[in-house]
Design a protein around this motif. Structure first.
Motif, short mmCIF file in Angstrom:
data_model
loop_
_atom_site.label_atom_id
_atom_site.label_comp_id
_atom_site.label_asym_id
_atom_site.label_seq_id
_atom_site.Cartn_x
_atom_site.Cartn_y
_atom_site.Cartn_z
N PHE A 23 0.85 -1.20 0.00
CA PHE A 23 0.00 0.00 0.00
C PHE A 23 0.89 1.25 0.00
N ALA A 24 1.88 1.27 0.90
CA ALA A 24 2.73 2.46 1.04
C ALA A 24 3.53 2.71 -0.24
N VAL A 25 4.09 1.66 -0.81
CA VAL A 25 4.90 1.81 -2.03
C VAL A 25 4.04 2.26 -3.20
N ARG A 26 2.87 1.61 -3.37
CA ARG A 26 2.00 1.97 -4.51
C ARG A 26 1.43 3.39 -4.34
N ALA A 27 1.14 3.76 -3.10
CA ALA A 27 0.61 5.10 -2.87
C ALA A 27 1.66 6.14 -3.23
N THR A 28 2.89 5.91 -2.79
CA THR A 28 3.98 6.85 -3.07
C THR A 28 4.21 6.97 -4.58
N GLU A 29 4.23 5.83 -5.26
CA GLU A 29 4.45 5.84 -6.72
C GLU A 29 3.31 6.56 -7.44
N ALA A 30 2.08 6.27 -7.06
CA ALA A 30 0.93 6.87 -7.75
C ALA A 30 0.91 8.38 -7.58
N VAL A 31 1.20 8.83 -6.36
CA VAL A 31 1.18 10.28 -6.11
C VAL A 31 2.31 10.96 -6.88
N GLU A 32 3.47 10.30 -6.91
CA GLU A 32 4.59 10.88 -7.69
C GLU A 32 4.24 10.98 -9.17
N GLU A 33 3.59 9.94 -9.69
CA GLU A 33 3.31 9.88 -11.14
C GLU A 33 2.05 10.64 -11.53
N ARG A 34 1.01 10.58 -10.67
CA ARG A 34 -0.30 11.12 -11.11
C ARG A 34 -0.91 12.08 -10.10
N GLY A 35 -0.22 12.30 -9.01
CA GLY A 35 -0.73 13.27 -8.05
C GLY A 35 -1.76 12.77 -7.08
N ARG A 36 -2.30 11.57 -7.32
CA ARG A 36 -3.33 11.01 -6.44
C ARG A 36 -3.13 9.49 -6.36
N PHE A 37 -3.61 8.92 -5.27
CA PHE A 37 -3.65 7.46 -5.13
C PHE A 37 -5.08 7.09 -4.78
N ARG A 38 -5.73 6.39 -5.69
CA ARG A 38 -7.13 6.00 -5.46
C ARG A 38 -7.16 4.50 -5.18
N VAL A 39 -7.61 4.16 -4.01
CA VAL A 39 -7.56 2.79 -3.53
C VAL A 39 -8.93 2.35 -3.03
N ALA A 40 -9.26 1.08 -3.25
CA ALA A 40 -10.50 0.52 -2.70
C ALA A 40 -10.10 -0.53 -1.67
N LEU A 41 -10.62 -0.39 -0.47
CA LEU A 41 -10.31 -1.31 0.61
C LEU A 41 -11.23 -2.52 0.56
N ALA A 42 -10.71 -3.64 1.04
CA ALA A 42 -11.49 -4.86 1.13
C ALA A 42 -12.23 -4.91 2.46
N GLY A 43 -13.32 -5.66 2.44
CA GLY A 43 -14.06 -5.87 3.68
C GLY A 43 -13.63 -7.17 4.34
N GLY A 44 -14.44 -7.64 5.26
CA GLY A 44 -14.12 -8.88 5.96
C GLY A 44 -13.06 -8.67 7.03
N THR A 45 -12.57 -9.77 7.55
CA THR A 45 -11.64 -9.70 8.69
C THR A 45 -10.17 -9.83 8.29
N THR A 46 -9.90 -10.53 7.18
CA THR A 46 -8.49 -10.79 6.84
C THR A 46 -7.64 -9.53 6.75
N PRO A 47 -8.12 -8.50 6.03
CA PRO A 47 -7.23 -7.34 5.84
C PRO A 47 -7.04 -6.46 7.08
N LEU A 48 -7.80 -6.70 8.15
CA LEU A 48 -7.73 -5.78 9.30
C LEU A 48 -6.35 -5.72 9.92
N ALA A 49 -5.66 -6.85 9.97
CA ALA A 49 -4.29 -6.84 10.52
C ALA A 49 -3.38 -5.95 9.66
N ALA A 50 -3.59 -6.01 8.35
CA ALA A 50 -2.79 -5.15 7.46
C ALA A 50 -3.14 -3.69 7.65
N TYR A 51 -4.43 -3.40 7.85
CA TYR A 51 -4.83 -1.99 8.06
C TYR A 51 -4.18 -1.48 9.35
N ARG A 52 -4.20 -2.31 10.40
CA ARG A 52 -3.59 -1.87 11.66
C ARG A 52 -2.09 -1.66 11.50
#
Ligand code: 6PG
Length: 241
Positions: A23-52
């Motif tokens: 997430f951090a690498v792609r966000a940095t790259e997108a903002v450098e290249e296009r000025g914005r990082f547009r991301v869609a988050l997943a639901g459920g429980t699996t990604p919560l550890a990654a969000y934390r």
């Protein structure tokens, strides 16, 4: 043709670390290249550890949060504050702990009868993609159900076969709660990159079927022709433990 890459992490904790880094690498790259990082988050429980993990150093400090826009790949049609909502879980694990402008977080009006159409219009407006163009998200995080569903696209349900609409309502979902709003395959497959975050032995069978290309499974149909399809797995899900 989508490029597929499978990465197996030694543990669920390492998987969370890997997703936060992505997430951090792609966000940095997108903002450098296009000025914005547009991301869609997943639901459920699996990604919560990654969000934390993403809400803590070093990753939280690397993300240009002021240029990040957060959407939700699906939402449960439950009350605004009910803990079952995917956006509520993401706020608790991540969004309340990082300096993202509140106006950059776009909850799904999942209780509104016209919520799907409104969210599709919002995506088109925020990503400057009037019909018939399809909005291009930089990164879409996705979970995987044991039946091969992803977002709220369930096997055999009409939403999984939608070819025109970008966001639709789902009723009668086999996973509680039954009513939802979800991205459809046309929107998912327009993304620059999608990443399936899959953890646990119970997902092993569904994952194998998806990787084998069993197209009856909605998750197997997520293949951005001009993008990347990433599978971030722990050893338990990959069948390596
Ligand atoms: C939801 C999700 C759904 C989820 C999978 C996996 O609303 O529940 O959008 O697609 O990602 O069911 O859920 P777990 O990560 O909890 O196993």
């Amino acid at each position: 043709m989508a490029t597929t890459q499978v990465t197996v992490f030694p543990s669920a904790a390492a998987l969370a670390e890997g997703v936060a880094e992505l997430f951090a690498v792609r966000a940095t790259e997108a903002v450098e290249e296009r000025g914005r990082f547009r991301v869609a988050l997943a639901g459920g429980t699996t990604p919560l550890a990654a969000y934390r993990r993403l809400a803590a150093p070093p990753w939280a400090d690397l993300v240009p949060w002021g240029s990040v826009e957060v959407f939700f790949g699906d939402e449960r049609s439950v009350g605004e504050c009910e803990c079952e909502r995917n956006d509520a879980a993401a706020r608790e694990a991540l969004l309340l702990h990082v300096p993202i402008p509140p106006e950059n977080v776009h909850p799904v009006p999942a209780l509104a009868p016209d919520g799907a159409r409104r969210y599709e219009a919002l995506l088109r407006e925020r990503l400057s993609a009037p019909a018939p163009a399809v909005p291009v998200l930089d990164l879409v995080l996705l979970g995987l159900g044991e039946d091969g569903h992803t977002a709220s696209l369930f096997p055999g349900h009409p939403a999984a076969a939608e070819t025109e609409r970008l966001v639709v309502r789902v009723d009668g979902a086999p996973k509680e709660p039954p009513s939802r709003v979800t991205f459809t395959l046309p929107l998912l497959n327009a993304a620059r990159a999608v990443v399936f975050v899959v953890s646990g032995r119970e997902k092993r069978a569904a994952l194998s079927r998806v990787l084998a290309g069993e197209r009856r499974l909605p998750a197997a149909c997520v293949e951005p022709p001009d993008g990347e399809r990433l599978f971030f797995l722990d050893r338990a899900a990959a069948g390596e433990d």
